[in-house]
Design a protein around this motif. Structure first.
Motif, PDB file in Angstrom:
ATOM      1  N   PHE A 226       0.807  -1.214   0.000  1.00  0.00           N
ATOM      2  CA  PHE A 226       0.000   0.000   0.000  1.00  0.00           C
ATOM      3  C   PHE A 226       0.845   1.272   0.000  1.00  0.00           C
ATOM      4  N   GLU A 227       1.946   1.284  -0.760  1.00  0.00           N
ATOM      5  CA  GLU A 227       2.790   2.469  -0.841  1.00  0.00           C
ATOM      6  C   GLU A 227       2.095   3.560  -1.636  1.00  0.00           C
ATOM      7  N   SER A 228       2.235   4.783  -1.149  1.00  0.00           N
ATOM      8  CA  SER A 228       1.661   5.927  -1.843  1.00  0.00           C
ATOM      9  C   SER A 228       2.425   7.184  -1.446  1.00  0.00           C
ATOM     10  N   ASP A 229       2.546   8.100  -2.384  1.00  0.00           N
ATOM     11  CA  ASP A 229       3.230   9.366  -2.113  1.00  0.00           C
ATOM     12  C   ASP A 229       2.312  10.334  -1.378  1.00  0.00           C
ATOM     13  N   LYS A 230       1.027  10.140  -1.531  1.00  0.00           N
ATOM     14  CA  LYS A 230       0.049  11.097  -1.053  1.00  0.00           C
ATOM     15  C   LYS A 230      -0.724  10.541   0.143  1.00  0.00           C
ATOM     16  N   ARG A 231      -0.944  11.386   1.146  1.00  0.00           N
ATOM     17  CA  ARG A 231      -1.760  10.993   2.301  1.00  0.00           C
ATOM     18  C   ARG A 231      -3.225  11.041   1.908  1.00  0.00           C
ATOM     19  N   PHE A 232      -4.000  10.138   2.453  1.00  0.00           N
ATOM     20  CA  PHE A 232      -5.419  10.031   2.133  1.00  0.00           C
ATOM     21  C   PHE A 232      -6.238  10.947   3.032  1.00  0.00           C
TER      22      PHE A 232
ATOM     23  N   THR B  26      -4.919   5.998   0.116  1.00  0.00           N
ATOM     24  CA  THR B  26      -4.843   6.325  -1.307  1.00  0.00           C
ATOM     25  C   THR B  26      -4.655   5.063  -2.138  1.00  0.00           C
ATOM     26  N   ALA B  27      -3.777   4.172  -1.703  1.00  0.00           N
ATOM     27  CA  ALA B  27      -3.559   2.913  -2.413  1.00  0.00           C
ATOM     28  C   ALA B  27      -4.770   1.988  -2.264  1.00  0.00           C
ATOM     29  N   MET B  28      -5.385   1.976  -1.078  1.00  0.00           N
ATOM     30  CA  MET B  28      -6.581   1.154  -0.871  1.00  0.00           C
ATOM     31  C   MET B  28      -7.705   1.596  -1.791  1.00  0.00           C
TER      32      MET B  28
ATOM     33  N   ASN C  67      -8.181   0.914 -10.204  1.00  0.00           N
ATOM     34  CA  ASN C  67      -7.191   1.725 -10.906  1.00  0.00           C
ATOM     35  C   ASN C  67      -5.763   1.251 -10.673  1.00  0.00           C
ATOM     36  N   LEU C  68      -5.551   0.413  -9.678  1.00  0.00           N
ATOM     37  CA  LEU C  68      -4.229  -0.089  -9.332  1.00  0.00           C
ATOM     38  C   LEU C  68      -4.317  -1.595  -9.137  1.00  0.00           C
ATOM     39  N   ALA C  69      -3.423  -2.318  -9.769  1.00  0.00           N
ATOM     40  CA  ALA C  69      -3.378  -3.766  -9.598  1.00  0.00           C
ATOM     41  C   ALA C  69      -2.596  -4.092  -8.329  1.00  0.00           C
ATOM     42  N   PRO C  70      -3.017  -5.113  -7.590  1.00  0.00           N
ATOM     43  CA  PRO C  70      -2.263  -5.504  -6.386  1.00  0.00           C
ATOM     44  C   PRO C  70      -0.827  -5.865  -6.749  1.00  0.00           C
ATOM     45  N   ARG C  71       0.139  -5.386  -5.924  1.00  0.00           N
ATOM     46  CA  ARG C  71       1.552  -5.585  -6.221  1.00  0.00           C
ATOM     47  C   ARG C  71       2.198  -6.689  -5.410  1.00  0.00           C
ATOM     48  N   ASP C  72       1.591  -7.090  -4.294  1.00  0.00           N
ATOM     49  CA  ASP C  72       2.162  -8.168  -3.492  1.00  0.00           C
ATOM     50  C   ASP C  72       1.027  -8.992  -2.889  1.00  0.00           C
ATOM     51  N   GLU C  73       1.385  -9.970  -2.070  1.00  0.00           N
ATOM     52  CA  GLU C  73       0.370 -10.887  -1.532  1.00  0.00           C
ATOM     53  C   GLU C  73      -0.578 -10.205  -0.539  1.00  0.00           C
TER      54      GLU C  73
ATOM     55  N   ALA D 252      -8.317  -4.542   5.391  1.00  0.00           N
ATOM     56  CA  ALA D 252      -9.685  -4.730   4.910  1.00  0.00           C
ATOM     57  C   ALA D 252     -10.691  -4.297   5.973  1.00  0.00           C
ATOM     58  N   LYS D 253     -10.392  -4.575   7.244  1.00  0.00           N
ATOM     59  CA  LYS D 253     -11.306  -4.176   8.321  1.00  0.00           C
ATOM     60  C   LYS D 253     -11.489  -2.667   8.354  1.00  0.00           C
ATOM     61  N   VAL D 254     -10.392  -1.928   8.302  1.00  0.00           N
ATOM     62  CA  VAL D 254     -10.483  -0.475   8.372  1.00  0.00           C
ATOM     63  C   VAL D 254     -11.122   0.083   7.099  1.00  0.00           C
ATOM     64  N   TRP D 255     -10.892  -0.540   5.952  1.00  0.00           N
ATOM     65  CA  TRP D 255     -11.500  -0.055   4.715  1.00  0.00           C
ATOM     66  C   TRP D 255     -13.016  -0.292   4.728  1.00  0.00           C
ATOM     67  N   PHE D 256     -13.444  -1.460   5.190  1.00  0.00           N
ATOM     68  CA  PHE D 256     -14.878  -1.724   5.280  1.00  0.00           C
ATOM     69  C   PHE D 256     -15.544  -0.790   6.290  1.00  0.00           C
ATOM     70  N   LYS D 257     -14.861  -0.464   7.362  1.00  0.00           N
ATOM     71  CA  LYS D 257     -15.406   0.486   8.333  1.00  0.00           C
ATOM     72  C   LYS D 257     -15.540   1.857   7.688  1.00  0.00           C
ATOM     73  N   TYR D 258     -14.541   2.272   6.921  1.00  0.00           N
ATOM     74  CA  TYR D 258     -14.600   3.543   6.209  1.00  0.00           C
ATOM     75  C   TYR D 258     -15.789   3.563   5.254  1.00  0.00           C
ATOM     76  N   LEU D 259     -15.978   2.486   4.483  1.00  0.00           N
ATOM     77  CA  LEU D 259     -17.091   2.425   3.539  1.00  0.00           C
ATOM     78  C   LEU D 259     -18.436   2.472   4.257  1.00  0.00           C
ATOM     79  N   LYS D 260     -18.511   1.829   5.408  1.00  0.00           N
ATOM     80  CA  LYS D 260     -19.751   1.835   6.188  1.00  0.00           C
ATOM     81  C   LYS D 260     -20.052   3.241   6.709  1.00  0.00           C
ATOM     82  N   VAL D 261     -19.026   3.945   7.157  1.00  0.00           N
ATOM     83  CA  VAL D 261     -19.222   5.288   7.710  1.00  0.00           C
ATOM     84  C   VAL D 261     -19.663   6.270   6.621  1.00  0.00           C
ATOM     85  N   ILE D 262     -19.096   6.173   5.423  1.00  0.00           N
ATOM     86  CA  ILE D 262     -19.453   7.128   4.370  1.00  0.00           C
ATOM     87  C   ILE D 262     -20.690   6.692   3.598  1.00  0.00           C
ATOM     88  N   GLY D 263     -21.168   5.486   3.840  1.00  0.00           N
ATOM     89  CA  GLY D 263     -22.331   4.981   3.128  1.00  0.00           C
ATOM     90  C   GLY D 263     -23.612   5.672   3.554  1.00  0.00           C
ATOM     91  N   PRO D 264     -24.709   5.301   2.892  1.00  0.00           N
ATOM     92  CA  PRO D 264     -25.992   5.925   3.249  1.00  0.00           C
ATOM     93  C   PRO D 264     -26.397   5.593   4.676  1.00  0.00           C
TER      94      PRO D 264
END
Length: 121
Positions: A3-9, A38-40, A47-53, A73-85
């Motif tokens: 999940f390397e990225s130059d930019k903070r999310f 940003t990578a997630m 838009n980005l293909a997974p680069r490692d396992e 995945a846990k934190v991403w699903f929580k983020y999606l739940k919070v921003i969802g309807p």
């Protein structure tokens, strides 16, 4: 590294004061989102293909719809739940098709006892 990225999310649309100050995430979750979000997001949108396992496991869990034991995945699903309807729970009921008219009706009646057209002079 995963999940390397130059930019903070940051998602100022949903969190105008920032992820940390929203009150929705713990400090560790906010750090994880800011560092890897940003990578997630790019993997989530395709838009980005997974680069490692680790990223591959993240993408597979996104497709399956379950986080499992993957902290990313846990934190991403929580983020999606919070921003969802938001679900709205109402404490009142609407009597659709009730037989008795106990509370009055909204049929467009004049509201006067005479029932006719009354003009004010």
């Amino acid at each position: 590294m995963s999940f390397e990225s130059d930019k903070r999310f940051n998602d100022f649309k949903h969190f105008p004061r920032g992820l940390r100050r929203s009150g929705e995430f713990t400090v560790a979750e906010a750090d994880s989102l800011e560092k890897y979000g940003t990578a997630m997001l790019a993997i989530y949108q395709g838009n980005l293909a997974p680069r490692d396992e680790v990223e591959t496991a993240f993408a597979e869990q996104l497709k399956a719809g379950e986080a499992g034991s993957n902290p990313h995945a846990k934190v991403w699903f929580k983020y999606l739940k919070v921003i969802g309807p938001k679900r709205v729970h109402r404490l009142c009921t609407v009597a659709g098709g009730a037989s008795d008219d106990a509370g009055g009706s909204f049929d467009g009646g004049g509201g006067s006892a005479g029932g006719g057209d009354e003009s004010l002079d």
